[in-house]
Every structure is written in C-alpha cells, then in structure tokens.
Motif scaffolding. Structure first.
Motif, PDB file in Angstrom:
ATOM      1  N   PHE A 187       0.800  -1.224   0.000  1.00 53.25           N
ATOM      2  CA  PHE A 187       0.000   0.000   0.000  1.00 53.25           C
ATOM      3  C   PHE A 187       0.834   1.277   0.000  1.00 53.25           C
ATOM      4  CE2 PHE A 187      -2.679  -3.321   1.759  1.00 53.25           C
ATOM      5  CZ  PHE A 187      -3.877  -3.130   1.096  1.00 53.25           C
ATOM      6  N   ARG A 188       2.148   1.182  -0.080  1.00 51.58           N
ATOM      7  CA  ARG A 188       3.056   2.327  -0.168  1.00 51.58           C
ATOM      8  C   ARG A 188       3.001   3.219   1.071  1.00 51.58           C
ATOM      9  NH1 ARG A 188       3.620  -0.796  -3.921  1.00 51.58           N
ATOM     10  NH2 ARG A 188       3.926  -0.201  -6.107  1.00 51.58           N
ATOM     11  N   MET A 189       2.499   2.707   2.163  1.00 57.50           N
ATOM     12  CA  MET A 189       2.446   3.465   3.420  1.00 57.50           C
ATOM     13  C   MET A 189       2.350   2.485   4.574  1.00 57.50           C
ATOM     14  SD  MET A 189      -1.498   4.903   3.329  1.00 57.50           S
ATOM     15  CE  MET A 189      -1.188   5.806   1.829  1.00 57.50           C
ATOM     16  N   SER A 190       2.678   2.955   5.750  1.00 59.42           N
ATOM     17  CA  SER A 190       2.634   2.109   6.941  1.00 59.42           C
ATOM     18  C   SER A 190       1.196   1.935   7.420  1.00 59.42           C
ATOM     19  CB  SER A 190       3.496   2.720   8.043  1.00 59.42           C
ATOM     20  OG  SER A 190       2.980   3.983   8.405  1.00 59.42           O
ATOM     21  N   LYS A 191       1.033   0.997   8.357  1.00 58.81           N
ATOM     22  CA  LYS A 191      -0.300   0.772   8.928  1.00 58.81           C
ATOM     23  C   LYS A 191      -0.795   1.999   9.676  1.00 58.81           C
ATOM     24  CE  LYS A 191      -0.200  -4.240   9.617  1.00 58.81           C
ATOM     25  NZ  LYS A 191      -0.299  -5.323  10.639  1.00 58.81           N
ATOM     26  N   ALA A 192       0.115   2.695  10.361  1.00 59.46           N
ATOM     27  CA  ALA A 192      -0.287   3.880  11.122  1.00 59.46           C
ATOM     28  C   ALA A 192      -0.857   4.958  10.203  1.00 59.46           C
ATOM     29  CB  ALA A 192       0.903   4.408  11.912  1.00 59.46           C
ATOM     30  N   THR A 193      -0.168   5.205   9.099  1.00 58.09           N
ATOM     31  CA  THR A 193      -0.663   6.206   8.146  1.00 58.09           C
ATOM     32  C   THR A 193      -1.988   5.770   7.536  1.00 58.09           C
ATOM     33  OG1 THR A 193       1.618   6.821   7.634  1.00 58.09           O
ATOM     34  CG2 THR A 193      -0.069   7.504   6.082  1.00 58.09           C
ATOM     35  N   PHE A 194      -2.104   4.477   7.214  1.00 60.64           N
ATOM     36  CA  PHE A 194      -3.353   3.958   6.662  1.00 60.64           C
ATOM     37  C   PHE A 194      -4.496   4.127   7.667  1.00 60.64           C
ATOM     38  CE2 PHE A 194      -6.338   0.422   6.019  1.00 60.64           C
ATOM     39  CZ  PHE A 194      -6.682   0.615   4.700  1.00 60.64           C
ATOM     40  N   ASN A 195      -4.230   3.872   8.928  1.00 65.20           N
ATOM     41  CA  ASN A 195      -5.270   4.014   9.951  1.00 65.20           C
ATOM     42  C   ASN A 195      -5.718   5.464  10.093  1.00 65.20           C
ATOM     43  OD1 ASN A 195      -5.156   1.269  10.489  1.00 65.20           O
ATOM     44  ND2 ASN A 195      -3.627   1.517  12.128  1.00 65.20           N
ATOM     45  N   ILE A 196      -4.770   6.394   9.978  1.00 64.01           N
ATOM     46  CA  ILE A 196      -5.125   7.815  10.064  1.00 64.01           C
ATOM     47  C   ILE A 196      -6.037   8.213   8.905  1.00 64.01           C
ATOM     48  CG2 ILE A 196      -4.174  10.147   9.883  1.00 64.01           C
ATOM     49  CD1 ILE A 196      -1.757   9.171  11.438  1.00 64.01           C
ATOM     50  N   ILE A 197      -5.713   7.741   7.705  1.00 68.44           N
ATOM     51  CA  ILE A 197      -6.549   8.059   6.541  1.00 68.44           C
ATOM     52  C   ILE A 197      -7.949   7.483   6.704  1.00 68.44           C
ATOM     53  CG2 ILE A 197      -6.800   7.704   4.058  1.00 68.44           C
ATOM     54  CD1 ILE A 197      -3.755   7.759   3.851  1.00 68.44           C
ATOM     55  N   CYS A 198      -8.034   6.243   7.176  1.00 71.67           N
ATOM     56  CA  CYS A 198      -9.347   5.627   7.386  1.00 71.67           C
ATOM     57  C   CYS A 198     -10.159   6.396   8.425  1.00 71.67           C
ATOM     58  CB  CYS A 198      -9.177   4.171   7.818  1.00 71.67           C
ATOM     59  SG  CYS A 198      -8.510   3.096   6.543  1.00 71.67           S
ATOM     60  N   GLU A 199      -9.499   6.860   9.455  1.00 70.59           N
ATOM     61  CA  GLU A 199     -10.211   7.609  10.498  1.00 70.59           C
ATOM     62  C   GLU A 199     -10.690   8.953   9.971  1.00 70.59           C
ATOM     63  OE1 GLU A 199     -11.920   7.851  14.174  1.00 70.59           O
ATOM     64  OE2 GLU A 199     -10.810   6.150  13.305  1.00 70.59           O
ATOM     65  N   GLU A 200      -9.886   9.591   9.120  1.00 71.73           N
ATOM     66  CA  GLU A 200     -10.279  10.882   8.554  1.00 71.73           C
ATOM     67  C   GLU A 200     -11.469  10.732   7.603  1.00 71.73           C
ATOM     68  OE1 GLU A 200      -9.108  13.903   9.016  1.00 71.73           O
ATOM     69  OE2 GLU A 200      -7.174  13.669  10.025  1.00 71.73           O
ATOM     70  N   LEU A 201     -11.526   9.630   6.860  1.00 68.23           N
ATOM     71  CA  LEU A 201     -12.573   9.439   5.843  1.00 68.23           C
ATOM     72  C   LEU A 201     -13.774   8.657   6.351  1.00 68.23           C
ATOM     73  CD1 LEU A 201     -10.333   8.516   2.765  1.00 68.23           C
ATOM     74  CD2 LEU A 201     -11.250  10.758   3.359  1.00 68.23           C
TER      75      LEU A 201
END
Length: 508
Positions: A187-201
C-alpha cells in the motif's frame, strides 16, 4: 478582159503545199488544249468552291448537332439531379422515420426496464420481509425440496443470490499481526498512516447495512482505492484481491478519491500562510542563497487513452517521437516546498498545451494577478516565462560566469519539485501507464494521488529504492520568455549579489 490561165502545181509544189496543213492543225490543237485547260481550271475552281461550300455546310451541321446534343445532355443531367434530390429527400424522410421509431422503442424499453427493476426490488423486499418474519417466528418449518413451492403447496419468492468470492488476501493484510513491512510494500504506506486516513474518511465513506446485505467496511473501501492507485493493476485484479465485483471496485475507487479531495485536500494541500511561507523562504535560501523563494514549480504529463473528443488537443507530440508510439496525456502542474510537499496543483489541461499556457490558466496565476504573491518567487524551469513572481534560468547562449552559476542555483531549487513528482509517480504506479478511468473522472483521481503523496511526505514515509521512477518531460521554451523588464533587472541583481557575497564562484 483578159483571162489569165490557172497554173497547175507540179508534184513538189503540191507536196510542199500539203506540208503546210499540219502546222495549221497543230495551231488549232494547241488552241483547243488551252481552251480545255481553261475549262478544266474553271471546272476545278467551281468544284473547289462547291467542295468548300460542302465542308462549311457540314461543319455548320456538326455544330448544330453538337449544340443539340449538349442541350439534350444538360436536360438529361438536370433530370438526373432532380431525381437524385428526390431520392435523397425520400431517403432522409425514411431515415428520420426509422430513427423516430427507434427512439420510441428505446423509450419503451427503458420504461420496461424501470418497471422490471421496480418489480425486482419489490420482490426482493418481500423476500427480505418474509425471511425476517420466518427467522423471528417460533413455528418455523423446514423448507421443501422444491424451492419454487412451500409447505402449503403454493409458489414462493426467489431467493437473493450473491456470488461467493474469496477475501483471504485482504483479510490477511487487515489482521493486526500482519508484518508492517509487507503492508507498506503493498500500500506504499505504513499501517499507522493507513489508519489515520481511514479515520479521517470514516464519516464520509461509511455506508449503512441493509436488509439484503452488510455494507463494505470503511477499511476495505479505503484499501481498495489505495491499492489500486499504488499498484496500477486493472480492476479485474483488484476484484480478485478484495473479493468484490469489478464494477463495485471501480465505484469504490471513485468514491474514496472524491472523499480524499473533499475532506483531506483542504487539510493537507493548501497554499501556505504567512508564517509557513516565511519558513519556506528561509529553507530555500539556506541551501540556494536566493532570497524570497516560496516554491519550486514543475509540470508533468500523465498518459491517457485516446479520448473520443478533441483528440488533437491531448496528442503529445514529443512523447510520441520519443517512445515511437502514439501518446496522449494530460498535464499536472505543481508547486512544492523544500520537503517536496505540494502547496498548489493544477490538473487536467490537454497534453499538447505548453507549460507557460498551463501556468496562465492556473489558479496560481490568478492568485498572483490579485496581488497575493508579492515578495514571493516561484522558481520554474526554462519552459516558463520570466515574470514578476516567476524566476527562471537564463536561456540565451554564451552565458557569463555569473549567469551560469545562477542557473546552477536555480537548478538546485528546480530539482526539489522534479524529484517530488518522481517520487509521486514511483509511489502511485497508476500514473505511469494509461489508466481505465474516464477522462472526466481523472482529475479527481490525480488530485487524490497528490494528497496521499503529501500525507506520506509529511509522515516521512520512505519509499523503496526499487520504486524509483525516472521522470522525463520535455521543456518547451515559450515564444515570449520575458514578460516583465523589472523581473529581468531583479534576476540580474540576484545573480550579481550571489557572486559578490561569495555564495557562488569557483571552488578550490
């Protein structure tokens, strides 16, 4: 009266006398010949006159006959044209009638489809209601072997059928024990960054469950979009990875990209305020020596499939010549800060448009025209003109030492934006090849890529070396390279100060 006797001629005299007659006969013969010649000449002249008169008469007759044939031909051609026009009118009338009937049939078929859809939805709701009632009832009986009949012998409604697809690939990566390194490669990003995006959206992307089926979770929706952008794989491969339908995956990609543009762009991609602009100027000046630089600007091209309309506008001549393959593209213009984070983007103009024309039509140029870019330099390459707020290198031949060193410093600033675009294309592989997204939806997808790039850059997400992308874009020098005389003097002043303050010069 005396009568003289007539003397008789002798034989010699008589023969001599007779010899005189042939001469007289010859004279008469010559006279006759002359008269005959004269008569023949007169006859020949008369014959010639009659022959010429016959020739003239025949020519006149031929001309009259040709005129008559021409008139007949013109009359026949007019008749043929009238017949063709009549046939064309009849054909057009018949075609109009045919299209009218065809449109009527389409309208009727659409009405039938809508009626059929309503019936199916009604039947599905009845099936769902029946299923809920049967589940809540205590006296539930077993279903009969024949699905078309119930226990009482009457007909029953059809069941809702859903294709069973495997979701093992996504469920494995969604597990908390899945390695972060492998997740980052996918996914070209870490799990932490992915979790932040999911929380924002979450509030924008989340869907409610229905009586027929459960909604797709937010994390899976976001994962479908990000993996599609990161891998650049076609939708059929995305469908197999996440256990969803192809059309569902396509819809999810567009929905999540639209949510990223609506929710995250105003937070992660905005023109800096005064305090942030001051920091950007200081950072650029610290490694280049050029003051008041507020951003590095670059324009890249994203390949697309040949559009149905305005094909020539999207034709990329230079990429076609370089790749030996017909290429079409749209432009992405971006301004970045010293960290490679986008502060302004302009997306969607045709690939045949040069960089200076894209700049003139961008929101950045409108911001400058309103006087919002005072005391700010935006550094660009030689494809941009020199303006009151755009600083570009010298392009003439036979540069001085000062101009040459100034171009080197400008190149260091320009390299920041070019490397930022290279990282973005390397991170999101969908930008490297022609995509399946329609042209009208592509700016939203490209804007989402820019926002996700900023999030990764702000969170210091390192990119693998194997994902490095060699960026190539042709620089077309504009016709009017100098748009302001005061900007030329300012550039000369900056170059002079760089040399005399020891910021540039020969190194020993």
């Amino acid at each position: 009266m005396e009568i003289t006797p007539f003397p008789f001629l002798n034989q010699e005299e008589f023969s001599h006398f007779l010899g005189l007659f042939p001469e007289m006969d010859n004279g008469n013969t010559n006279l006759k010949k002359r008269r005959r010649k004269e008569d023949e000449e007169q006859k020949g002249e008369e014959l010639n006159k009659s022959a010429w008169s016959d020739i003239l008469t025949s020519l006149i007759m031929l001309d009259e006959e040709e005129k008559r044939e021409q008139e007949q031909w013109s009359t026949q051609s007019h008749q043929d044209e009238a017949l063709l026009e009549d046939n064309q009118k009849r054909t057009n009338h018949a075609m109009n009638d045919y299209f009218t009937q065809l449109q009527d049939q389409y309208v009727e078929s659409d009405a039938m489809d809508q009626l059929r859809t309503k019936r199916c939805r009604r039947a599905a709701s009845v099936v769902a209601t029946t299923a809920v009632a049967a589940a809540s009832s205590e006296d539930t009986t077993a279903l009969p072997d024949n699905p078309n009949q119930n226990n009482s012998g009457g007909p029953s409604h059809r069941r809702l059928w859903v294709k069973d697809r495997s979701k093992d690939w996504w469920e494995e990566r969604d597990h908390q024990d899945f390695p972060d390194e492998q997740f980052k490669r996918d996914f070209r990003m870490s799990k932490a960054t992915f979790n932040i995006i999911c929380e924002e959206l979450k509030s924008t992307v989340m869907k409610k469950n229905t009586m027929l089926r459960d909604a797709i979770p937010v994390r899976q929706r976001v994962a479908v979009c990000i993996w599609r952008l990161a891998s650049g794989e076609p939708l059929r491969v995305v469908s197999k990875r996440f256990g969803l339908g192809i059309s569902t995956c396509h819809k999810l990609v567009l929905e999540v990209c639209s949510a990223i543009k609506t929710v995250l762009m105003q937070k992660y991609l905005q023109w800096p305020d005064e305090q942030r602009m001051k920091q950007i100027k200081e950072e650029f000046e610290s490694f280049s020596g050029i003051p008041k630089v507020g951003g590095s600007m670059y324009t890249t091209h994203v390949p697309i499939i040949a559009p149905k309309a305005s094909v020539a506008a999207y034709f990329n001549k230079r990429h076609t010549e370089r790749n030996q393959k017909t290429s079409y593209s749209i432009t992405v213009q971006g301004v970045v800060d010293p960290r490679g984070v986008f502060t302004d983007v302009c997306i969607g103009y045709p690939g045949s448009m040069p960089d200076d024309q894209v700049l003139e039509r961008s929101a950045l140029s409108q911001r400058a025209n309103r006087g919002l870019l005072r005391d700010v330099w935006v550094v660009g390459n030689s494809g941009y003109p020199l303006m009151d707020w755009v600083l570009v290198p010298y392009t003439q031949k036979n540069l001085t030492w000062t101009q040459h060193k100034f171009n080197e410093k400008i190149g260091e600033i320009q390299r920041v934006s070019k490397e930022a675009f290279a990282r973005m294309k390397g991170r999101w592989a969908c930008l490297q090849k022609r995509t399946e997204v329609k042209l009208q939806d592509l700016p939203v997808v490209l804007g989402a890529c820019c926002v996700l790039h900023n999030i990764c850059e702000m969170r210091n997400e390192e990119m693998d070396a194997e994902l490095k992308f060699d960026l190539f874009d042709d620089e077309m020098i504009p016709e009017n390279i100098l748009r302001s005389q005061s900007s030329a003097q300012a550039r000369d002043h900056i170059a002079h100060n760089l040399l005399h303050h020891g910021l540039v010069g020969p190194s020993f």
